[in-house]
Design a protein around this motif. Structure first.
Motif, PDB file in Angstrom:
ATOM      1  N   ALA A 227     -19.839   5.561 -16.350  1.00 38.00           N
ATOM      2  CA  ALA A 227     -21.002   4.814 -15.862  1.00 38.00           C
ATOM      3  C   ALA A 227     -20.696   3.324 -16.011  1.00 38.00           C
ATOM      4  O   ALA A 227     -20.277   2.871 -17.079  1.00 38.00           O
ATOM      5  CB  ALA A 227     -22.243   5.177 -16.666  1.00 38.00           C
ATOM      6  N   VAL A 228     -20.877   2.588 -14.933  1.00 39.78           N
ATOM      7  CA  VAL A 228     -20.622   1.147 -14.940  1.00 39.78           C
ATOM      8  C   VAL A 228     -21.948   0.456 -14.637  1.00 39.78           C
ATOM      9  O   VAL A 228     -22.587   0.760 -13.620  1.00 39.78           O
ATOM     10  CB  VAL A 228     -19.572   0.760 -13.868  1.00 39.78           C
ATOM     11  CG1 VAL A 228     -19.211  -0.715 -13.981  1.00 39.78           C
ATOM     12  CG2 VAL A 228     -18.319   1.625 -13.990  1.00 39.78           C
ATOM     13  N   VAL A 229     -22.379  -0.438 -15.516  1.00 39.02           N
ATOM     14  CA  VAL A 229     -23.663  -1.127 -15.360  1.00 39.02           C
ATOM     15  C   VAL A 229     -23.365  -2.592 -15.076  1.00 39.02           C
ATOM     16  O   VAL A 229     -22.752  -3.278 -15.907  1.00 39.02           O
ATOM     17  CB  VAL A 229     -24.501  -0.969 -16.646  1.00 39.02           C
ATOM     18  CG1 VAL A 229     -25.774  -1.802 -16.566  1.00 39.02           C
ATOM     19  CG2 VAL A 229     -24.828   0.500 -16.890  1.00 39.02           C
ATOM     20  N   ILE A 230     -23.741  -3.068 -13.902  1.00 31.79           N
ATOM     21  CA  ILE A 230     -23.372  -4.420 -13.464  1.00 31.79           C
ATOM     22  C   ILE A 230     -24.644  -5.267 -13.396  1.00 31.79           C
ATOM     23  O   ILE A 230     -25.592  -4.908 -12.681  1.00 31.79           O
ATOM     24  CB  ILE A 230     -22.656  -4.371 -12.094  1.00 31.79           C
ATOM     25  CG1 ILE A 230     -21.537  -3.311 -12.124  1.00 31.79           C
ATOM     26  CG2 ILE A 230     -22.098  -5.730 -11.731  1.00 31.79           C
ATOM     27  CD1 ILE A 230     -20.776  -3.162 -10.803  1.00 31.79           C
ATOM     28  N   LEU A 231     -24.650  -6.376 -14.131  1.00 32.17           N
ATOM     29  CA  LEU A 231     -25.901  -7.115 -14.353  1.00 32.17           C
ATOM     30  C   LEU A 231     -25.768  -8.593 -14.049  1.00 32.17           C
ATOM     31  O   LEU A 231     -24.710  -9.193 -14.316  1.00 32.17           O
ATOM     32  CB  LEU A 231     -26.296  -6.981 -15.829  1.00 32.17           C
ATOM     33  CG  LEU A 231     -26.405  -5.550 -16.378  1.00 32.17           C
ATOM     34  CD1 LEU A 231     -26.524  -5.587 -17.903  1.00 32.17           C
ATOM     35  CD2 LEU A 231     -27.585  -4.829 -15.751  1.00 32.17           C
ATOM     36  N   ASP A 232     -26.859  -9.187 -13.559  1.00 33.70           N
ATOM     37  CA  ASP A 232     -26.882 -10.643 -13.485  1.00 33.70           C
ATOM     38  C   ASP A 232     -27.443 -11.151 -14.828  1.00 33.70           C
ATOM     39  O   ASP A 232     -27.906 -10.345 -15.654  1.00 33.70           O
ATOM     40  CB  ASP A 232     -27.658 -11.138 -12.244  1.00 33.70           C
ATOM     41  CG  ASP A 232     -29.168 -11.088 -12.408  1.00 33.70           C
ATOM     42  OD1 ASP A 232     -29.664 -10.483 -13.398  1.00 33.70           O
ATOM     43  OD2 ASP A 232     -29.879 -11.644 -11.551  1.00 33.70           O
ATOM     44  N   PRO A 233     -27.389 -12.468 -15.071  1.00 37.35           N
ATOM     45  CA  PRO A 233     -27.783 -12.964 -16.397  1.00 37.35           C
ATOM     46  C   PRO A 233     -29.225 -12.607 -16.758  1.00 37.35           C
ATOM     47  O   PRO A 233     -29.508 -12.277 -17.920  1.00 37.35           O
ATOM     48  CB  PRO A 233     -27.610 -14.488 -16.268  1.00 37.35           C
ATOM     49  CG  PRO A 233     -26.574 -14.653 -15.202  1.00 37.35           C
ATOM     50  CD  PRO A 233     -26.811 -13.537 -14.227  1.00 37.35           C
ATOM     51  N   ALA A 234     -30.137 -12.632 -15.792  1.00 40.16           N
ATOM     52  CA  ALA A 234     -31.538 -12.351 -16.124  1.00 40.16           C
ATOM     53  C   ALA A 234     -31.720 -10.888 -16.520  1.00 40.16           C
ATOM     54  O   ALA A 234     -32.425 -10.573 -17.487  1.00 40.16           O
ATOM     55  CB  ALA A 234     -32.430 -12.695 -14.931  1.00 40.16           C
ATOM     56  N   ALA A 235     -31.077  -9.974 -15.813  1.00 41.29           N
ATOM     57  CA  ALA A 235     -31.218  -8.547 -16.137  1.00 41.29           C
ATOM     58  C   ALA A 235     -30.562  -8.221 -17.476  1.00 41.29           C
ATOM     59  O   ALA A 235     -30.960  -7.279 -18.163  1.00 41.29           O
ATOM     60  CB  ALA A 235     -30.609  -7.692 -15.024  1.00 41.29           C
TER      61      ALA A 235
END
Ligand code: F6R
Length: 263
Positions: A227-235
């Motif tokens: 599982a790969v979780v890709i996030l922006d700074p706010a998330a």
């Protein structure tokens, strides 16, 4: 779980597109496609790579994650129409290879079983793209969904209906849906979840750092091997181990094969 921290929503889309492209370049593939705002930058980037870098979808079979009950395929807000608008109509994926649960089927339970069987018959999903709801749902598996559930009919939570009200005339948001189950999603070989914005930060924190719990359905991804979780700074804003995730990301990037390793 592999956590990828990005500087912007565009970069989130880039990283997710990298994983999909790597799989597509290896030959025929089965993709699982989420709708909604989260995967927009991923789909935009895939469309760009199709147009400018010869990335082909001709050997792709695609299964959407979910569909509103009661909406015909050609309804403007059906997820079939949405995924066509967002991705499929802009690439060379043959329409007969785009599969969705039929929201207006007379027997929704039979349709759900048929859909699960179709995914299995296609050999299972190679890469599943996911967004996350502010209440922790993936697909439309609302809090308290069984962690081993298969595709089935679900009642949409009030919060989900409120989030999606922007797409419907007042009072017309469907109450039921067909959604791949958490067990169905878990069968995908690679699960890629993209999230942006501060309204996702607490769900993301619960998914990544909270207990595995049906109350945060996305937390089931903690049990997934890739599982790969890709996030922006706010998330990513509520995560407590950002330094560790950055360090791990550095090594994964150096290996250049993050998406193919266990996580
Ligand atoms: C859509 C889906 C949902 C969305 C989630 C987030 O097919 O399965 O789980 O991914 O509701 O929606 P957005 O991205 O619009 O915030």
């Amino acid at each position: 779980m592999q956590i990828v921290l990005c500087d912007s929503a565009d970069q989130v889309g880039h990283r997710a597109a990298d994983i999909i492209e790597a799989r597509l370049r290896r030959g025929p593939a089965v993709l699982g496609l989420a709708t909604g705002g989260s995967p927009s930058s991923t789909y935009q980037e895939l469309i760009r790579r199709h147009r400018e870098e010869d990335l082909s979808f001709s050997q792709v079979t695609a299964f959407t994650l979910d569909e509103y009950a009661g909406l015909a395929k050609d309804h403007e807000q059906s997820y079939y129409s949405t995924i066509r608008r967002e991705l499929v109509d802009h690439v060379d994926l043959p329409l007969e290879q785009l599969l969705t649960p039929q929201g207006d089927a007379a027997d929704l339970m039979a349709e759900a079983a048929r859909y699960d069987a179709a995914i299995a018959q296609a050999g299972g999903v190679d890469v599943q793209i996911l967004g996350i709801g502010a209440n922790g749902h993936i697909g439309f598996n609302e809090p308290t969904s069984s962690l081993t559930s298969r595709t089935r009919v679900k009642t949409l939570a009030g919060a989900t209906r409120a989030d999606n009200a922007r797409y419907f005339e007042e009072g017309n948001v469907p109450r039921l849906c067909l959604t791949q189950g958490l067990g169905t999603i878990g069968d995908a070989k690679v699960a890629v979840l993209v999230a942006m914005g501060a309204n996702k930060a607490s769900a993301v924190q619960a998914m990544v750092e909270g207990p595995v719990s049906a109350f945060c359905p996305a937390s089931v991804l903690q049990l997934h091997r890739t599982a790969v979780v890709i996030l922006d700074p706010a998330a990513a804003g509520n995560l407590s181990m950002l330094d560790y995730y950055r360090e791990a990301q550095k090594f994964n990037d150096q290996l250049g094969q993050g998406q193919r390793r266990g996580s």
